[in-house]
Design a protein around this motif. Structure first.
Motif, PDB file in Angstrom:
ATOM      1  N   ASN A 265      45.051  39.337  27.900  1.00 44.88           N
ATOM      2  CA  ASN A 265      45.396  39.573  29.300  1.00 44.88           C
ATOM      3  C   ASN A 265      44.666  40.763  29.901  1.00 44.88           C
ATOM      4  O   ASN A 265      44.427  40.801  31.101  1.00 44.88           O
ATOM      5  CB  ASN A 265      46.901  39.743  29.466  1.00 44.88           C
ATOM      6  CG  ASN A 265      47.652  38.446  29.308  1.00 44.88           C
ATOM      7  OD1 ASN A 265      47.186  37.396  29.742  1.00 44.88           O
ATOM      8  ND2 ASN A 265      48.798  38.492  28.682  1.00 44.88           N
TER       9      ASN A 265
ATOM     10  N   GLY B 262      40.667  39.295  29.512  1.00 42.84           N
ATOM     11  CA  GLY B 262      40.425  37.943  29.984  1.00 42.84           C
ATOM     12  C   GLY B 262      39.419  37.168  29.171  1.00 42.84           C
ATOM     13  O   GLY B 262      38.785  36.251  29.677  1.00 42.84           O
ATOM     14  N   ASP B 263      39.245  37.538  27.915  1.00 44.68           N
ATOM     15  CA  ASP B 263      38.285  36.857  27.052  1.00 44.68           C
ATOM     16  C   ASP B 263      38.658  37.140  25.611  1.00 44.68           C
ATOM     17  O   ASP B 263      39.458  38.027  25.327  1.00 44.68           O
ATOM     18  CB  ASP B 263      36.871  37.368  27.332  1.00 44.68           C
ATOM     19  CG  ASP B 263      35.775  36.459  26.788  1.00 44.68           C
ATOM     20  OD1 ASP B 263      36.086  35.369  26.268  1.00 44.68           O
ATOM     21  OD2 ASP B 263      34.595  36.840  26.891  1.00 44.68           O
TER      22      ASP B 263
ATOM     23  N   VAL C 288      41.969  30.079  33.315  1.00 43.06           N
ATOM     24  CA  VAL C 288      42.829  31.173  33.745  1.00 43.06           C
ATOM     25  C   VAL C 288      42.029  32.366  34.262  1.00 43.06           C
ATOM     26  O   VAL C 288      42.208  32.790  35.389  1.00 43.06           O
ATOM     27  CB  VAL C 288      43.761  31.626  32.593  1.00 43.06           C
ATOM     28  CG1 VAL C 288      44.624  32.787  33.024  1.00 43.06           C
ATOM     29  CG2 VAL C 288      44.631  30.469  32.122  1.00 43.06           C
ATOM     30  N   TRP C 289      41.131  32.907  33.450  1.00 42.80           N
ATOM     31  CA  TRP C 289      40.468  34.170  33.793  1.00 42.80           C
ATOM     32  C   TRP C 289      39.049  33.999  34.307  1.00 42.80           C
ATOM     33  O   TRP C 289      38.326  34.975  34.438  1.00 42.80           O
ATOM     34  CB  TRP C 289      40.430  35.084  32.575  1.00 42.80           C
ATOM     35  CG  TRP C 289      41.773  35.493  32.080  1.00 42.80           C
ATOM     36  CD1 TRP C 289      42.705  36.228  32.756  1.00 42.80           C
ATOM     37  CD2 TRP C 289      42.355  35.191  30.819  1.00 42.80           C
ATOM     38  NE1 TRP C 289      43.822  36.399  31.979  1.00 42.80           N
ATOM     39  CE2 TRP C 289      43.625  35.781  30.776  1.00 42.80           C
ATOM     40  CE3 TRP C 289      41.918  34.501  29.700  1.00 42.80           C
ATOM     41  CZ2 TRP C 289      44.464  35.691  29.689  1.00 42.80           C
ATOM     42  CZ3 TRP C 289      42.749  34.413  28.605  1.00 42.80           C
ATOM     43  CH2 TRP C 289      44.008  34.996  28.618  1.00 42.80           C
ATOM     44  N   TRP C 290      38.642  32.788  34.612  1.00 43.38           N
ATOM     45  CA  TRP C 290      37.245  32.533  34.956  1.00 43.38           C
ATOM     46  C   TRP C 290      37.113  31.772  36.265  1.00 43.38           C
ATOM     47  O   TRP C 290      37.911  30.907  36.565  1.00 43.38           O
ATOM     48  CB  TRP C 290      36.581  31.722  33.837  1.00 43.38           C
ATOM     49  CG  TRP C 290      36.583  32.447  32.542  1.00 43.38           C
ATOM     50  CD1 TRP C 290      37.553  32.385  31.572  1.00 43.38           C
ATOM     51  CD2 TRP C 290      35.623  33.371  32.076  1.00 43.38           C
ATOM     52  NE1 TRP C 290      37.226  33.213  30.532  1.00 43.38           N
ATOM     53  CE2 TRP C 290      36.048  33.826  30.808  1.00 43.38           C
ATOM     54  CE3 TRP C 290      34.425  33.853  32.595  1.00 43.38           C
ATOM     55  CZ2 TRP C 290      35.317  34.744  30.064  1.00 43.38           C
ATOM     56  CZ3 TRP C 290      33.703  34.768  31.846  1.00 43.38           C
ATOM     57  CH2 TRP C 290      34.150  35.201  30.599  1.00 43.38           C
TER      58      TRP C 290
ATOM     59  N   ASN D 113      34.158  36.253  34.760  1.00 42.05           N
ATOM     60  CA  ASN D 113      35.502  36.675  34.408  1.00 42.05           C
ATOM     61  C   ASN D 113      36.094  37.466  35.573  1.00 42.05           C
ATOM     62  O   ASN D 113      35.461  38.394  36.079  1.00 42.05           O
ATOM     63  CB  ASN D 113      35.464  37.532  33.136  1.00 42.05           C
ATOM     64  CG  ASN D 113      36.830  37.858  32.621  1.00 42.05           C
ATOM     65  OD1 ASN D 113      37.507  38.707  33.178  1.00 42.05           O
ATOM     66  ND2 ASN D 113      37.229  37.203  31.556  1.00 42.05           N
TER      67      ASN D 113
ATOM     68  N   ILE E 238      38.581  39.469  35.561  1.00 37.76           N
ATOM     69  CA  ILE E 238      39.086  40.787  35.181  1.00 37.76           C
ATOM     70  C   ILE E 238      37.934  41.754  34.920  1.00 37.76           C
ATOM     71  O   ILE E 238      37.834  42.802  35.535  1.00 37.76           O
ATOM     72  CB  ILE E 238      40.003  40.699  33.942  1.00 37.76           C
ATOM     73  CG1 ILE E 238      41.233  39.854  34.273  1.00 37.76           C
ATOM     74  CG2 ILE E 238      40.416  42.092  33.464  1.00 37.76           C
ATOM     75  CD1 ILE E 238      42.108  39.526  33.097  1.00 37.76           C
TER      76      ILE E 238
END
Length: 151
Positions: A69, A72-73, A99-101, A115, A117
């Motif tokens: 979290n 993000g990877d 989710v993060w991309w 990403n 984040i």
């Protein structure tokens, strides 16, 4: 996010990661190869972990929801990126970035994502296998074009 930012982030969350993974301070310190006193100093945010400790933590706890979290990877892939290990070959199967991309562009069977984040880029093939990661958008675009040309 650069190497120093990453060290700061991991250090800040070391206590939470230890608790998430259900280890005592003694157990965590032993696994990381540091003294309990050093771990306590990091957990109280009086000092930060060194690069070796951060790398070890990421390798041992790459399944940590806290790490995932925060960056993000995959933590191990992110460490490799920060260490400037760049290779143009399949690395690992991903979940495809739901989710993060965000998708930046596509070319043939490849997609370049960023990403949300850490702002780094990666290139995936149509099977969601990671081929490349970089903080440099132009460099990632060149690799994307090369990969698409060679399909």
């Amino acid at each position: 996010m650069n190497k120093n930012d990453f060290i700061q982030t991991v250090s800040k969350h070391m206590k939470s990661i230890r608790i998430e993974q259900q280890f005592s301070q003694e157990e965590m310190a032993e696994m990381l190869g540091i003294s309990k006193k050093t771990l306590i100093q990091i957990e109280k945010e009086r000092t930060v972990a060194n690069w070796g400790t951060v790398v070890t933590l990421c390798a041992l706890f790459n399944d940590s929801d806290i790490l995932l979290n925060e960056i993000g990877d995959d933590p191990v892939e992110f460490v490799k990126l920060l260490a400037k290990e760049v290779a143009y070959e399949p690395k690992s199967k991903t979940l495809g970035g739901r989710v993060w991309w965000k998708v930046v562009t596509t070319d043939g069977d490849y997609v370049m994502q960023q990403n949300v984040i850490s702002s780094h880029y990666r290139i995936l093939d149509s099977k969601d296998v990671r081929w490349y990661s970089s903080f440099d958008a132009d460099d990632a675009m060149h690799v994307l074009a090369r990969l698409a040309r060679n399909q």
